[in-house]
Design an enzyme around this catalytic site. Structure first.
Site, PDB file in Angstrom:
ATOM      1  N   LEU A  72       1.023  -1.072   0.053  1.00  0.00           N
ATOM      2  CA  LEU A  72      -0.017  -0.100  -0.007  1.00  0.00           C
ATOM      3  C   LEU A  72       0.801   1.087   0.050  1.00  0.00           C
ATOM      4  O   LEU A  72       1.779   1.164   0.579  1.00  0.00           O
ATOM      5  CB  LEU A  72      -0.846   0.052   1.250  1.00  0.00           C
ATOM      6  N   ASP A  73       0.399   2.257  -0.656  1.00  0.00           N
ATOM      7  CA  ASP A  73       1.366   3.302  -0.593  1.00  0.00           C
ATOM      8  C   ASP A  73       1.363   3.967   0.727  1.00  0.00           C
ATOM      9  O   ASP A  73       0.476   3.687   1.472  1.00  0.00           O
ATOM     10  CB  ASP A  73       0.451   4.603  -1.463  1.00  0.00           C
ATOM     11  N   ARG A  74       2.299   4.837   1.271  1.00  0.00           N
ATOM     12  CA  ARG A  74       2.491   5.459   2.416  1.00  0.00           C
ATOM     13  C   ARG A  74       1.189   6.008   2.997  1.00  0.00           C
ATOM     14  O   ARG A  74       1.033   5.839   4.126  1.00  0.00           O
ATOM     15  CB  ARG A  74       3.674   6.442   2.365  1.00  0.00           C
ATOM     16  N   ARG A 171      -5.370   6.275  -7.677  1.00  0.00           N
ATOM     17  CA  ARG A 171      -5.009   7.669  -7.806  1.00  0.00           C
ATOM     18  C   ARG A 171      -4.793   8.501  -9.132  1.00  0.00           C
ATOM     19  O   ARG A 171      -5.180   9.630  -9.192  1.00  0.00           O
ATOM     20  CB  ARG A 171      -3.749   8.014  -7.051  1.00  0.00           C
TER      21      ARG A 171
END
Length: 241
Positions: A72-74, A171
């Site tokens: 997962l992205d930060r 995104r």
């Protein structure tokens, strides 16, 4: 498949919660702001490093380890799966196209089409920015389904189903539609004017890599997301028709 065990939270960073654990799997709820794995600028403050300490119980000589299944992205919170054996990792990754993943997101603006599917070929440039292209030889086909759950004058709360799992897919697709995710400074607004990005990995379902048992996990949606649209009570799996 082993029994679920009670986690020893002594070795976990604040906000990182263990949802489920057996001898093959470790499933956590990752907070926004925590990296999945190390980068050139951050080596230790990651979910991977913290969970490695957890399975080793603080002993560097321990043979126990974990394996990264996905990321997962930060700034994305929610469900993250790690494997505790290499066999479990390989099985999950080889069958990843059969894993069902649902996200909750808040985007800028009001959508004309309240539900639909976004498709494009995603590629990445040298600056590690992902973008959509019409050339199938340059990118990988990516598909995102969405459904608007609630709107305010400025924002929309969406349920998102990933039909493919590319880097930054949600995104980029929402930015392409001129409805970037709230707090997304990379693909949306340029400055950080929100406490976090409004994207959460809400639920996941898959077959256990060793037993074949159907597994399903869901998390609580952060109040920051629902608060942007004046509150929303997302029905849990047990209360849905």
């Amino acid at each position: 498949m082993g029994k679920s065990t009670k986690p020893n939270t002594r070795f976990l960073p604040k906000g990182l919660l263990i949802i489920y654990e057996d001898r093959d799997l470790l499933i956590v709820d990752k907070p926004a702001g925590l990296l999945t794995i190390a980068t050139d600028s951050e080596k230790t403050k990651t979910a991977y490093a913290s969970l490695t300490d957890y399975v080793k119980k603080g002993s560097i000589r321990s043979p126990h380890r974990i394996f990264i299944v996905h990321r997962l992205d930060r700034d994305t919170s929610g469900i993250l799966i790690f494997a505790k054996t290499e066999i479990a990792k390989m099985n999950l990754q080889e069958n990843w196209d059969q894993v069902s993943k649902t996200y909750i997101a808040v985007t800028h603006g009001v959508w004309k089409n309240k539900e639909g599917k976004i498709e494009s070929y995603l590629a990445e440039n040298k600056a590690q920015v992902v973008y959509s292209t019409l050339d199938p030889s340059m990118g990988k086909l990516s598909k995102t389904e969405y459904k608007v759950l609630k709107e305010s004058q400025k924002y929309s709360l969406l349920e998102v189903n990933l039909l493919t799992g590319r880097k930054n897919q949600i995104r980029v697709h929402f930015a392409d539609e001129k409805h970037p995710i709230v707090g997304d400074t990379k693909y949306g607004e340029g400055q950080k004017s929100f406490q976090r990005m409004a994207l959460h990995s809400y639920s996941i379902s898959f077959k256990h890599p060793l037993s074949g048992k159907e597994m399903f996990f869901e998390t609580e949606i952060p109040s920051f997301l629902t608060g942007l649209v004046g509150g929303y009570e997302y029905p849990s799996s047990s209360s849905r028709p």
